[in-house]
Design a protein around this motif. Sequence first.
Motif, PDB file in Angstrom:
ATOM      1  N   ALA A 158       0.224   7.100  -1.423  1.00  0.00           N
ATOM      2  CA  ALA A 158       1.053   6.238  -2.288  1.00  0.00           C
ATOM      3  C   ALA A 158       2.300   7.009  -2.700  1.00  0.00           C
ATOM      4  CB  ALA A 158       0.278   5.812  -3.533  1.00  0.00           C
ATOM      5  N   LEU A 159       3.431   6.327  -2.716  1.00  0.00           N
ATOM      6  CA  LEU A 159       4.697   6.970  -3.080  1.00  0.00           C
ATOM      7  C   LEU A 159       5.290   6.410  -4.366  1.00  0.00           C
ATOM      8  CD1 LEU A 159       6.766   9.077  -1.645  1.00  0.00           C
ATOM      9  CD2 LEU A 159       4.625   8.570  -0.527  1.00  0.00           C
ATOM     10  N   LEU A 160       4.701   5.325  -4.872  1.00  0.00           N
ATOM     11  CA  LEU A 160       5.263   4.696  -6.073  1.00  0.00           C
ATOM     12  C   LEU A 160       4.325   4.920  -7.254  1.00  0.00           C
ATOM     13  CD1 LEU A 160       6.364   1.249  -4.527  1.00  0.00           C
ATOM     14  CD2 LEU A 160       7.851   3.176  -5.084  1.00  0.00           C
ATOM     15  N   THR A 161       4.910   5.141  -8.422  1.00  0.00           N
ATOM     16  CA  THR A 161       4.065   5.332  -9.608  1.00  0.00           C
ATOM     17  C   THR A 161       3.297   4.040  -9.934  1.00  0.00           C
ATOM     18  OG1 THR A 161       6.067   4.883 -10.886  1.00  0.00           O
ATOM     19  CG2 THR A 161       5.389   7.179 -10.710  1.00  0.00           C
ATOM     20  N   ALA A 186      -9.710  11.348   0.430  1.00  0.00           N
ATOM     21  CA  ALA A 186      -8.586  12.207   0.032  1.00  0.00           C
ATOM     22  C   ALA A 186      -7.393  11.334  -0.324  1.00  0.00           C
ATOM     23  CB  ALA A 186      -8.209  13.137   1.175  1.00  0.00           C
ATOM     24  N   VAL A 187      -6.624  11.787  -1.310  1.00  0.00           N
ATOM     25  CA  VAL A 187      -5.420  11.056  -1.680  1.00  0.00           C
ATOM     26  C   VAL A 187      -4.215  11.980  -1.618  1.00  0.00           C
ATOM     27  CG1 VAL A 187      -6.617   9.371  -3.144  1.00  0.00           C
ATOM     28  CG2 VAL A 187      -5.755  11.489  -4.167  1.00  0.00           C
ATOM     29  N   GLY A 188      -3.027  11.385  -1.401  1.00  0.00           N
ATOM     30  CA  GLY A 188      -1.800  12.178  -1.370  1.00  0.00           C
ATOM     31  C   GLY A 188      -0.593  11.299  -1.574  1.00  0.00           C
ATOM     32  N   GLY A 189       0.553  11.946  -1.760  1.00  0.00           N
ATOM     33  CA  GLY A 189       1.805  11.226  -2.017  1.00  0.00           C
ATOM     34  C   GLY A 189       2.534  11.918  -3.157  1.00  0.00           C
ATOM     35  N   ALA A 190       3.865  11.851  -3.126  1.00  0.00           N
ATOM     36  CA  ALA A 190       4.681  12.644  -4.051  1.00  0.00           C
ATOM     37  C   ALA A 190       4.340  12.484  -5.548  1.00  0.00           C
ATOM     38  CB  ALA A 190       6.152  12.345  -3.797  1.00  0.00           C
ATOM     39  N   PRO A 191       4.012  11.274  -6.049  1.00  0.00           N
ATOM     40  CA  PRO A 191       3.793  11.203  -7.503  1.00  0.00           C
ATOM     41  C   PRO A 191       2.380  11.628  -7.948  1.00  0.00           C
ATOM     42  CG  PRO A 191       3.733   9.003  -6.551  1.00  0.00           C
ATOM     43  CD  PRO A 191       3.997   9.956  -5.415  1.00  0.00           C
ATOM     44  N   LEU A 192       1.510  12.004  -6.997  1.00  0.00           N
ATOM     45  CA  LEU A 192       0.109  12.323  -7.336  1.00  0.00           C
ATOM     46  C   LEU A 192      -0.060  13.821  -7.567  1.00  0.00           C
ATOM     47  CD1 LEU A 192      -0.037   9.559  -5.812  1.00  0.00           C
ATOM     48  CD2 LEU A 192      -2.203  10.316  -4.890  1.00  0.00           C
ATOM     49  N   ASP A 193      -1.172  14.179  -8.209  1.00  0.00           N
ATOM     50  CA  ASP A 193      -1.562  15.585  -8.280  1.00  0.00           C
ATOM     51  C   ASP A 193      -3.100  15.668  -8.297  1.00  0.00           C
ATOM     52  OD1 ASP A 193      -2.329  14.923 -10.862  1.00  0.00           O
ATOM     53  OD2 ASP A 193      -0.599  15.861 -11.801  1.00  0.00           O
TER      54      ASP A 193
END
Length: 230
Positions: A158-161, A186-193
């Motif tokens: 996901a890339l959107l908040t 597993a999850v990933g994408g710029a707004p995640l941590d």
Amino acid sequence: METGPVRQEPASWYINVLADAVADGDLRGAMNMAEAALAAGVPAHTIAEQGILQGLDSLGTRFSCGESYLPELMVGAKAAMTVLELLRPHLEGVPAARLGTVVLGTVQGDLHDIGKNLVAMLLRGAGFQVVDLGVNVSGERFVAAMEERRAHLVGLSALLTTTMQTMPAIIRAIRQSPAGRAARIAVGGAPLDAAFAARVGADGFAKDAAEAVALFRSLHDQAESAADLP
Ligand code: B1M
């Protein structure tokens, strides 16, 4: 005429020029620079993880500041995707190992797929089979693909908040399905941590494509040793 050795620039030079071309939506310039970087021996994953990412990041910053608009974002994305296709054979290679099957997709409501595509390429290169469901993927579609392919590894991007908030429901749908009880997600994408991943009940978070490969390797090993595969 000059007869000495061909001048070789440092890898960072190719990366920076490529990043500028992507940010400017200069498709031809980006392709030329990616080809030149490959010819100069810059690894394909460095070109992708640094050049493309850096270019799209600065385009994203211009977009946030109101210096660029959606059309520029689309043209930059097109340049990035074209370079990624050029790199595909170098990233996927000819894998030696045959690891598990990963069902991968960008979650419902989200159309960003460049990072997810890069993750898919590196996973294939590492020996995983990847079932790429594309973008805007619902929980039901993840579950159906897992059942059909008897897959126990799942990746959500996901890339959107806003769309990252759909992950808990998708993860619940997967866990509640017969195919999903032994799933490793597993999850990933710029707004995640990592904290977000833990909160939503995922088994791991990767900040980039190289980390995603290491994470899926470890999830695959965990699942094998737990012997709880269906
Ligand atoms: Co959009 N966009 N976009 N966009 N876009 C962002 C994400 C944004 C941060 C730009 C900004 O404002 N600065 C912003 C989101 C803000 C927010 O959520 N708070 C935004 C917005 C607002 C939007 C729209 C709403 C704009 C609009 O319509 N007004 C719209 C939404 C559409 C939708 O999804 N419903 C939109 C549309 C688009 C385009 C279609 C034009 C295009 C996408 C094209 C495509 O993907 N086919 C686009 C682009 C290109 C971007 C930016 C500029 C670049 C994204 C990207 O591809 N990065 C982006 C700004 C930015 O990121 N700085 C932005 C490169 C890619 C390699 O990195 O995806 O992070 P990334 O993937 C990395 C890691 O995150 C990780 O590995 C990858 C490789 O290292 N990773 C995983 C990713 N998935 C993983 C999964 C894993 C593991 C690791 O395991 C499963």
